[in-house]
Design a protein around this motif. Structure first.
Motif, PDB file in Angstrom:
ATOM      1  N   GLY A  46       0.665  -1.091  -0.015  1.00 57.14           N
ATOM      2  CA  GLY A  46       0.002  -0.036   0.030  1.00 57.14           C
ATOM      3  C   GLY A  46       0.796   1.116   0.023  1.00 57.14           C
ATOM      4  N   MET A  47       0.133   2.313   0.270  1.00 58.27           N
ATOM      5  CA  MET A  47       0.913   3.787   0.211  1.00 58.27           C
ATOM      6  C   MET A  47       0.412   4.481   1.407  1.00 58.27           C
ATOM      7  SD  MET A  47       1.707   4.537  -3.820  1.00 58.27           S
ATOM      8  CE  MET A  47       0.074   4.915  -4.260  1.00 58.27           C
ATOM      9  N   ALA A  48       1.201   5.606   1.563  1.00 56.16           N
ATOM     10  CA  ALA A  48       1.025   6.646   2.638  1.00 56.16           C
ATOM     11  C   ALA A  48       1.251   7.756   1.923  1.00 56.16           C
ATOM     12  CB  ALA A  48       1.394   6.480   4.111  1.00 56.16           C
ATOM     13  N   ILE A  49       0.188   8.922   1.903  1.00 58.42           N
ATOM     14  CA  ILE A  49       0.640  10.210   1.175  1.00 58.42           C
ATOM     15  C   ILE A  49       0.605  11.234   2.374  1.00 58.42           C
ATOM     16  CG2 ILE A  49      -0.343  11.848  -0.351  1.00 58.42           C
ATOM     17  CD1 ILE A  49      -1.691   9.175  -1.349  1.00 58.42           C
ATOM     18  N   ASP A  50       1.666  11.912   2.465  1.00 58.54           N
ATOM     19  CA  ASP A  50       1.868  12.918   3.518  1.00 58.54           C
ATOM     20  C   ASP A  50       1.571  14.426   3.118  1.00 58.54           C
ATOM     21  OD1 ASP A  50       2.875  14.375   5.389  1.00 58.54           O
ATOM     22  OD2 ASP A  50       4.874  13.575   5.675  1.00 58.54           O
ATOM     23  N   LEU A  51       0.345  14.429   3.782  1.00 56.52           N
ATOM     24  CA  LEU A  51      -0.234  16.046   3.254  1.00 56.52           C
ATOM     25  C   LEU A  51       0.380  17.038   3.852  1.00 56.52           C
ATOM     26  CD1 LEU A  51      -4.199  14.852   3.397  1.00 56.52           C
ATOM     27  CD2 LEU A  51      -2.596  14.940   1.476  1.00 56.52           C
ATOM     28  N   ASP A  52       0.909  16.725   4.792  1.00 57.88           N
ATOM     29  CA  ASP A  52       2.047  18.063   5.380  1.00 57.88           C
ATOM     30  C   ASP A  52       3.333  18.300   4.357  1.00 57.88           C
ATOM     31  OD1 ASP A  52       0.521  17.926   7.620  1.00 57.88           O
ATOM     32  OD2 ASP A  52       1.954  16.644   8.792  1.00 57.88           O
ATOM     33  N   ALA A  53       3.441  17.505   3.529  1.00 61.89           N
ATOM     34  CA  ALA A  53       4.918  17.403   2.474  1.00 61.89           C
ATOM     35  C   ALA A  53       4.237  17.758   1.182  1.00 61.89           C
ATOM     36  CB  ALA A  53       5.540  16.413   2.452  1.00 61.89           C
ATOM     37  N   CYS A  54       3.099  17.043   0.761  1.00 61.14           N
ATOM     38  CA  CYS A  54       2.739  17.370  -0.717  1.00 61.14           C
ATOM     39  C   CYS A  54       2.334  18.716  -1.058  1.00 61.14           C
ATOM     40  CB  CYS A  54       1.260  16.637  -0.731  1.00 61.14           C
ATOM     41  SG  CYS A  54       0.424  16.739  -2.453  1.00 61.14           S
ATOM     42  N   ASP A  55       2.556  19.337  -2.132  1.00 63.92           N
ATOM     43  CA  ASP A  55       2.269  20.711  -2.456  1.00 63.92           C
ATOM     44  C   ASP A  55       1.635  20.752  -3.727  1.00 63.92           C
ATOM     45  OD1 ASP A  55       3.954  19.979  -4.519  1.00 63.92           O
ATOM     46  OD2 ASP A  55       5.577  21.817  -4.304  1.00 63.92           O
ATOM     47  N   GLY A  56       0.981  19.460  -4.299  1.00 65.93           N
ATOM     48  CA  GLY A  56      -0.136  19.507  -5.234  1.00 65.93           C
ATOM     49  C   GLY A  56       0.638  19.847  -6.671  1.00 65.93           C
ATOM     50  N   CYS A  57       1.920  19.571  -6.975  1.00 66.50           N
ATOM     51  CA  CYS A  57       2.780  19.779  -8.033  1.00 66.50           C
ATOM     52  C   CYS A  57       2.414  19.004  -9.350  1.00 66.50           C
ATOM     53  CB  CYS A  57       4.350  19.638  -7.755  1.00 66.50           C
ATOM     54  SG  CYS A  57       4.842  18.120  -7.571  1.00 66.50           S
ATOM     55  N   GLY A  58       1.787  17.711  -9.197  1.00 64.67           N
ATOM     56  CA  GLY A  58       1.267  16.822 -10.093  1.00 64.67           C
ATOM     57  C   GLY A  58       2.340  16.063 -10.543  1.00 64.67           C
ATOM     58  N   LYS A  59       3.483  16.262 -10.253  1.00 64.12           N
ATOM     59  CA  LYS A  59       4.485  15.433 -11.048  1.00 64.12           C
ATOM     60  C   LYS A  59       4.256  13.737 -10.772  1.00 64.12           C
ATOM     61  CE  LYS A  59       8.606  18.206 -10.686  1.00 64.12           C
ATOM     62  NZ  LYS A  59       7.925  19.424 -10.392  1.00 64.12           N
ATOM     63  N   CYS A  60       3.611  13.441  -9.770  1.00 63.11           N
ATOM     64  CA  CYS A  60       3.147  12.105  -9.565  1.00 63.11           C
ATOM     65  C   CYS A  60       2.073  11.464 -10.637  1.00 63.11           C
ATOM     66  CB  CYS A  60       2.438  11.726  -7.944  1.00 63.11           C
ATOM     67  SG  CYS A  60       1.009  12.952  -7.795  1.00 63.11           S
ATOM     68  N   ILE A  61       1.227  12.585 -10.867  1.00 60.35           N
ATOM     69  CA  ILE A  61       0.240  12.252 -12.192  1.00 60.35           C
ATOM     70  C   ILE A  61       0.830  12.019 -13.442  1.00 60.35           C
ATOM     71  CG2 ILE A  61      -1.864  12.966 -13.065  1.00 60.35           C
ATOM     72  CD1 ILE A  61      -2.322  14.748 -10.956  1.00 60.35           C
ATOM     73  N   LEU A  62       1.726  12.754 -13.726  1.00 59.95           N
ATOM     74  CA  LEU A  62       2.534  12.487 -15.076  1.00 59.95           C
ATOM     75  C   LEU A  62       3.536  11.354 -14.995  1.00 59.95           C
ATOM     76  CD1 LEU A  62       3.495  13.697 -17.753  1.00 59.95           C
ATOM     77  CD2 LEU A  62       5.154  14.816 -16.664  1.00 59.95           C
TER      78      LEU A  62
END
Length: 293
Positions: A78-94
């Motif tokens: 599985g995964m965990a997404i750190d919302l304290d670190a994520c800035d919504g840049c979208g690099k994960c989507i690409l």
């Protein structure tokens, strides 16, 4: 030729007979050129500008062993997404789009905010299939195309998919995407990664937790373990999903919830975990973290 390919061929022949003289029917093998990388980059930027509402998150416990028949006793990925670190840049989507050959959509669909992306922006947070333990999508699939692996991955067998869309309708967050277009013939698909097949029109698709990477690592481990007297148990250590690998802030952590030495367990040990309220009761394997315990 399998059943899907036979039906598809018959349908194309019938359509050609009806439309002959009205429009050009491509010859077999004739396809538009593959779209450029820039088109995929531009589509991600557009998707970010049309981000959906922020997730409605509630507290959850760290995922434990799967309580389903045939489940592994040592693996649950599985995964965990750190919302304290994520800035919504979208690099994960690409990165996900390129790794999994996710097709583009038409200009009309993009204008309406409908994309095939396996990762969607909700506010500033990335959202993808949560790979639920008690996955509601899998319960309604009439062909068994939507299924669960022993290691906790909610997977898709595309050749079995009949395109009923029951799974998509039964997911509270509608994480699955339906292929309305023949992306290859329309010039909307590019096979950046030869390990992942291009999907046909009429099938459902979604995040696979980069299952091909896990399969490659398992094969490598078994080959190496065969040369040792006590090879040990495969735990998927060292594997990263494309989105986790691409995140410049390390906000996405992939790993094995049942392995105490997994970076996922270490990253979440003293954090508060959350999941979308709509999915919390189904035992998601992909969660969010904020703050400290």
């Amino acid at each position: 030729m399998n059943r899907r390919e036979f039906i598809k061929a018959c349908s194309l022949m019938a359509a050609a007979g009806l439309l002959f003289g009205c429009r050009k029917i491509p010859f077999v093998g004739e396809t538009p050129s593959a779209p450029s990388l820039k088109r995929f980059q531009d589509e991600v930027k557009l998707a970010l500008s049309k981000a959906k509402e922020s997730l409605n998150l509630v507290r959850v416990n760290a995922p434990g062993p799967l309580k389903v028949a045939g489940a592994s006793l040592v693996n649950r990925f599985g995964m965990a997404i750190d919302l304290d670190a994520c800035d919504g840049c979208g690099k994960c989507i690409l990165a996900c789009n390129l790794e999994n050959n996710v097709p583009l959509v038409t200009d009309e669909e993009a204008a309406d905010g409908r994309f095939m992306h396996w990762i969607e922006p909700h506010g500033a947070a990335p959202f993808m299939c949560a790979h639920c333990e008690d996955a509601p999508c899998e319960k309604v699939c009439p062909t068994g195309a939507a299924n669960h692996t022993p290691d906790g991955v909610s997977a898709m067998m595309y050749k079995r998919c009949a395109g009923s869309r029951f799974c998509g309708a039964n997911c509270p967050m509608h994480a699955r995407k339906f292929n309305f277009n023949d992306a290859q013939k329309m010039g909307l698909a590019h096979q950046f990664n030869s390990q992942v097949p291009l999907r046909e029109k009429g099938v459902m698709e979604k995040c696979s937790l980069c299952l091909h990477r896990l399969q490659d690592d398992r094969a490598r481990f078994k080959t190496e373990a065969a040369l040792l007297p006590n090879g040990g148990e495969w735990l998927g250590r060292g594997v990263k999903t494309a989105c986790a690998e691409a995140c410049p802030r390390g906000a996405i952590v992939f790993g094995n919830w049942l392995d105490e030495k997994s970076p996922l367990v270490e990253a979440t040990r003293n954090r508060q975990l959350y999941a979308p309220k709509e999915l919390a009761a189904f035992g998601p394997s992909v969660v969010y973290m904020m703050g400290k315990r």
